[in-house]
Write a protein that holds these residues in place. Structure first.
Motif, PDB file in Angstrom:
ATOM      1  N   THR A   3       0.905  -1.232   0.005  1.00 43.08           N
ATOM      2  CA  THR A   3       0.273  -0.077   0.038  1.00 43.08           C
ATOM      3  C   THR A   3       0.806   1.204   0.054  1.00 43.08           C
ATOM      4  N   GLN A   4       2.065   1.258  -0.355  1.00 40.90           N
ATOM      5  CA  GLN A   4       3.155   2.185  -0.480  1.00 40.90           C
ATOM      6  C   GLN A   4       2.417   3.106  -1.539  1.00 40.90           C
ATOM      7  N   GLY A   5       2.326   4.438  -1.045  1.00 40.03           N
ATOM      8  CA  GLY A   5       1.893   5.445  -1.982  1.00 40.03           C
ATOM      9  C   GLY A   5       0.526   5.847  -2.051  1.00 40.03           C
ATOM     10  N   LEU A   6      -0.050   4.890  -1.198  1.00 43.01           N
ATOM     11  CA  LEU A   6      -1.618   4.976  -0.915  1.00 43.01           C
ATOM     12  C   LEU A   6      -2.092   5.703   0.384  1.00 43.01           C
ATOM     13  N   GLU A   7      -2.971   6.700   0.383  1.00 45.34           N
ATOM     14  CA  GLU A   7      -3.439   7.131   1.632  1.00 45.34           C
ATOM     15  C   GLU A   7      -4.754   6.665   2.008  1.00 45.34           C
ATOM     16  N   LYS A   8      -4.853   5.977   3.164  1.00 43.36           N
ATOM     17  CA  LYS A   8      -5.806   5.102   3.751  1.00 43.36           C
ATOM     18  C   LYS A   8      -6.950   6.271   3.822  1.00 43.36           C
ATOM     19  N   SER A   9      -8.232   6.236   3.167  1.00 50.68           N
ATOM     20  CA  SER A   9      -9.317   6.723   3.336  1.00 50.68           C
ATOM     21  C   SER A   9     -10.547   6.478   4.346  1.00 50.68           C
ATOM     22  N   TYR A  10     -10.876   5.083   4.197  1.00 46.20           N
ATOM     23  CA  TYR A  10     -11.725   4.479   4.683  1.00 46.20           C
ATOM     24  C   TYR A  10     -11.415   2.969   5.363  1.00 46.20           C
ATOM     25  N   SER A  11     -11.227   2.955   6.781  1.00 47.70           N
ATOM     26  CA  SER A  11     -10.779   1.568   7.245  1.00 47.70           C
ATOM     27  C   SER A  11     -11.821   0.432   7.120  1.00 47.70           C
ATOM     28  N   ARG A  12     -11.494  -0.602   7.158  1.00 42.33           N
ATOM     29  CA  ARG A  12     -12.386  -1.820   6.983  1.00 42.33           C
ATOM     30  C   ARG A  12     -13.530  -1.796   8.098  1.00 42.33           C
ATOM     31  N   GLU A  13     -13.029  -1.312   9.253  1.00 44.90           N
ATOM     32  CA  GLU A  13     -13.887  -1.273  10.278  1.00 44.90           C
ATOM     33  C   GLU A  13     -15.248  -0.246   9.831  1.00 44.90           C
ATOM     34  N   HIS A  14     -14.928   0.907   9.391  1.00 41.66           N
ATOM     35  CA  HIS A  14     -15.811   2.135   8.827  1.00 41.66           C
ATOM     36  C   HIS A  14     -16.733   1.558   7.860  1.00 41.66           C
ATOM     37  N   ILE A  15     -15.941   0.598   6.770  1.00 45.25           N
ATOM     38  CA  ILE A  15     -16.855   0.137   5.778  1.00 45.25           C
ATOM     39  C   ILE A  15     -17.793  -0.865   6.337  1.00 45.25           C
ATOM     40  N   ALA A  16     -17.393  -1.567   7.194  1.00 47.43           N
ATOM     41  CA  ALA A  16     -18.199  -2.928   8.023  1.00 47.43           C
ATOM     42  C   ALA A  16     -19.391  -2.183   8.415  1.00 47.43           C
ATOM     43  N   ARG A  17     -19.342  -1.028   9.352  1.00 49.91           N
ATOM     44  CA  ARG A  17     -20.159  -0.388   9.913  1.00 49.91           C
ATOM     45  C   ARG A  17     -21.193   0.122   9.106  1.00 49.91           C
ATOM     46  N   GLN A  18     -20.721   0.790   7.813  1.00 51.27           N
ATOM     47  CA  GLN A  18     -21.829   1.225   6.898  1.00 51.27           C
ATOM     48  C   GLN A  18     -22.395   0.414   6.195  1.00 51.27           C
TER      49      GLN A  18
END
Length: 178
Positions: A3-18
């Motif tokens: 994931t080098q060069g990528l900026e995390k926007s939404y975590s798997r936990e946040h996605i799971a809640r949605q």
């Protein structure tokens, strides 16, 4: 996958809640009904699988493949239907599930195509709603996460078929990639 060069926007936990929230809303809205859920391939397949498990009512599943991007990060505006449904939507409650609503061209074209087949009801659900990219008046009925701009990958979303398997969603700049 790195994931080098990528900026995390939404975590798997946040996605799971949605996803869980959307599953509860859809289950409530369609209580007592059987639902045909339509996955827009390829990008929505992970979201679709998780969402179907979060819906607590009988569902039938089918798949379409629609494209408007080609190898680019901007839509071409031309919608290509690559795989049609195998089930009839006539007289059924249908929910189209897609990964991202940005320009609106693809989802609007699919919606119009299925609406012409006379479903009992037809709604749309997207994990991501990229507000500033909208080039049509189309809006999704169910939205997981709204954001303004940027190209995202992960959790089924790709750039030239890469990054789909990432569990989180990342902001990606192709100009920065190697």
């Amino acid at each position: 996958m790195p994931t080098q060069g990528l900026e995390k926007s939404y975590s798997r936990e946040h996605i799971a809640r949605q996803v869980q929230r959307l599953g509860e809303e859809i289950s409530r809205d369609y209580a007592g009904e059987e639902l045909l859920v339509v996955c827009v391939l390829k990008g929505a397949f992970l979201f679709f699988a998780d969402l179907v498990r979060a819906i607590s009512l009988p569902v039938n599943v089918d798949f379409v493949r629609v494209a408007s991007y080609g190898p680019h990060t901007q839509t071409t505006g031309l919608v290509e239907f690559r795989k049609d449904l195998e089930m009839s939507v006539t007289g059924r409650h249908v929910l189209i599930i897609d990964d991202i609503l940005d320009s609106g061209f693809t989802l609007e074209a699919l919606y119009q195509k299925l609406a012409g087949r006379k479903p009992e009801s037809l709604k749309t659900c997207v994990l991501l709603d990229k507000r500033q990219a909208r080039q049509t008046a189309f809006e999704a009925d169910y939205v997981g996460i709204s954001f303004d701009s940027g190209f995202v990958v992960g959790y089924g979303l790709d750039y030239q078929e890469s990054f789909r398997s990432l569990a989180d969603i990342y902001l990606f700049d192709p100009a920065q990639s190697v």
